[in-house]
Design an enzyme around this catalytic site. Structure first.
Site, PDB file in Angstrom:
ATOM      1  NE  ARG A  51       4.591 -10.207  20.361  1.00  0.00           N
ATOM      2  CZ  ARG A  51       4.839  -9.133  21.104  1.00  0.00           C
ATOM      3  NH1 ARG A  51       5.894  -9.113  21.904  1.00  0.00           N
ATOM      4  NH2 ARG A  51       4.029  -8.096  21.086  1.00  0.00           N
ATOM      5  CE  LYS A 151      -1.384   2.908   3.608  1.00  0.00           C
ATOM      6  NZ  LYS A 151      -1.481   3.815   4.690  1.00  0.00           N
ATOM      7  CG  ASP A 180      -0.993   1.683  -2.862  1.00  0.00           C
ATOM      8  OD1 ASP A 180      -2.184   1.587  -2.478  1.00  0.00           O
ATOM      9  OD2 ASP A 180      -0.447   2.770  -3.079  1.00  0.00           O
ATOM     10  CG  HIS A 181      -5.808  -1.076  -0.431  1.00  0.00           C
ATOM     11  ND1 HIS A 181      -5.120  -0.404   0.562  1.00  0.00           N
ATOM     12  CD2 HIS A 181      -6.993  -0.419  -0.574  1.00  0.00           C
ATOM     13  CE1 HIS A 181      -5.856   0.594   1.000  1.00  0.00           C
ATOM     14  NE2 HIS A 181      -6.990   0.607   0.332  1.00  0.00           N
ATOM     15  CD  GLU A 219      -9.310   7.783   5.330  1.00  0.00           C
ATOM     16  OE1 GLU A 219      -9.430   6.629   5.777  1.00  0.00           O
ATOM     17  OE2 GLU A 219      -8.334   8.509   5.571  1.00  0.00           O
ATOM     18  CG  HIS A 243      -3.218   4.813  -0.748  1.00  0.00           C
ATOM     19  ND1 HIS A 243      -2.729   3.549  -0.930  1.00  0.00           N
ATOM     20  CD2 HIS A 243      -3.751   4.825   0.506  1.00  0.00           C
ATOM     21  CE1 HIS A 243      -2.955   2.815   0.148  1.00  0.00           C
ATOM     22  NE2 HIS A 243      -3.564   3.575   1.030  1.00  0.00           N
ATOM     23  CE  LYS A 342      -7.124   8.993   9.249  1.00  0.00           C
ATOM     24  NZ  LYS A 342      -7.973   7.924   8.682  1.00  0.00           N
TER      25      LYS A 342
END
Length: 492
Positions: A51, A151, A180-181, A219, A243, A342
């Site tokens: 946009r 995802k 899904d990388h 992470e 994942h 995390k």
């Protein structure tokens, strides 16, 4: 792995959300690297669409900044950067109105009817159906069209089914690429090569020889600007449903008849359907939920999840550990321990396959304890694998045993840059190769396993336990595995 590269036909890649975070961090750098390595045909184009009111030059400026931020300086040559930027175009469109769509159609029609068109939906899932509808309404879809869906595909089984049905109104299943990388990572594909190209592993890849499997996706970062999305999702939806479940399927699947899309995905689906149910009856013993508190991470003090979120309370989990079991002949009695979170001790993703101990120790106690063999596949940050073995400690001092790894890091072993997962997957879309993408029934089967966990937490009012940032999660996650006489694998 063969070094032969399958040629890519000419294409137009339209990225909806083309000036968003995903495009900046992953998609544009990945496409640049493919161009730099000579894998993008001369006439191919990349078209950003959103946009935002941009000109072509504005978008090329955005892309140049993205490359400067996210590509190593030594990989940025003036000639290749200029060539890549010339491929870029931009069209302002609105998913929920007709604004800009005729102009996008005219731009695409410049290429002729034979060119492959790929539409990458790097947008919020709520817009997938709107964009798919507009692509169809304006005659932009035909048999050579592909659509890439990021995802999350839904937030539960019902919404996933509804989203899949919405996309299916406009595209055939073989045109839909649910990305899904993690499946594009070199180590994940090497898991297939290890199992099915080596007589050493497949005969012992079963409950008779494997004690347990661990999959960790850790992470060190917190919310990093994703607070709105993350607090609605949580770690189970954000990481486990896609994942980690996909990694578990690749470890556990039966040998497919061939390394092609449907054969491989048929076997993954069997694993998903064999997963033992976790619900209110066992959710408190089979799972752990956590939420990070303040602490130290990446060399400095960090806030708690609630402080990062800016809210006084939230029951969203930032950590999950699960003891999963697969009810089939190959894996009966072999637990799969899954964890993700995390603000953990470090950024690290790995699969650890621990083999059963030798049945009889012939060595004296002075030789030292015999440790189980382990195969460790590291997905990030440095992709590679280690096979841990027992050997004799060199020297004349008698028989003393040592536990050492046969170590192979891809970048060091092959002395080439290790391509990012998106690089491979983006080109597989153009080739029409769905092997590393998820099929509709896979996505829905994964939700069929995840939904009872979510409902079990709700029924039991199972709130997340606090854990200090910079640690490996709640103490209950240690208890989850240690009550079985095992322990989490700690990185070297």
């Amino acid at each position: 792995m063969s070094s032969q590269i399958i040629p890519v036909p000419p294409f137009d890649y339209v990225v909806f959300g083309g000036n968003g975070d995903l495009a900046e961090r992953k998609l544009l750098p990945a496409l640049y690297h493919r161009d730099r390595d000579g894998q993008i045909p001369e006439e191919a184009r990349i078209i950003g669409a959103s946009r935002t009111a941009f000109s072509d030059d504005d978008y090329r400026g955005f892309a140049r900044e993205a490359l400067t931020k996210h590509v190593k300086p030594e990989d940025l040559q003036d000639v290749t950067v200029s060539r890549f930027l010339e491929r870029l175009h931009y069209q302002q469109v609105d998913a929920r109105s007709e604004a800009g769509w005729n102009e996008l159609k005219a731009l695409l029609e410049e290429s002729g009817p034979e060119r492959i068109r790929a539409f990458y939906m790097a947008v919020a899932p709520g817009l997938f159906g709107d964009f798919a509808s507009k692509v169809s309404e304006f005659g932009l879809a035909d048999g050579r069209t592909r659509v890439v869906v990021e995802k999350p595909v839904g937030r539960d089984l019902d919404s996933a089914r509804a989203l899949n049905a919405q996309i299916a109104e406009y595209f055939y299943e073989d045109q839909v690429f649910r990305i899904d990388h993690y499946l594009g990572k070199e180590t994940v594909q090497n898991l297939m090569a290890l199992r099915f190209a080596n007589a050493l592993y497949e005969p012992i890849w079963n409950a008779n020889h494997i004690d347990h499997v661990q999959i960790t996706v850790a992470e060190s970062v917190g919310l990093e600007g994703r607070a709105g999305y993350y607090d609605r999702a949580g770690a189970l939806r954000d990481m486990v449903q896609n994942h980690i479940v996909q990694l578990m399927c690749l470890v556990a699947l039966e040998p497919p008849s061939a390394f092609d899309a449907d054969a491989l995905r048929d076997e993954k689906l069997k694993v998903l359907r064999a997963l033992k149910r976790i619900d209110a009856s066992n959710v408190e013993t089979a799972t752990v939920r956590g939420q990070y508190k303040s602490g130290a991470s990446n060399g400095g003090a960090v806030k708690s999840y609630l402080d990062d979120l800016g809210e006084p309370e939230s029951d969203t989990e930032t950590f999950v550990a699960i003891k999963a079991e697969i009810g089939n002949w190959r894996w009966a009695g072999v637990p799969f321990y899954l964890r993700t979170g995390k603000r953990l001790s470090e950024r690290m993703s790995e699969i650890v396959v621990t083999f059963r101990p030798v049945p009889h120790n012939i060595f004296a106690d002075v030789a030292g304890a015999i440790q189980p063999n382990q195969l460790v596949l590291r997905l990030q940050p440095d992709e590679g694998m280690k096979q841990w073995l027992m050997i004799k400690d060199p020297g004349p001092g008698g028989m003393r045993l040592r536990h050492i790894p046969l170590d192979m890091t891809f970048e060091q072993s092959f002395r080439v840059r290790n391509p990012d997962a998106y690089e491979r997957l983006l080109m597989d879309v153009i080739r029409g190769n769905q092997t590393l993408f998820m099929r509709r029934d896979e996505v829905e089967a994964a939700w069929e396993w995840i939904d009872p966990i979510l409902k079990g937490w709700e029924e039991k009012r199972h709130k997340p336990q606090g854990y200090t940032s910079g640690t490996w999660g709640p103490s209950a996650s240690i208890a989850l595995i240690e009550r079985d006489g095992r322990t989490w694998h700690e990185p070297d």
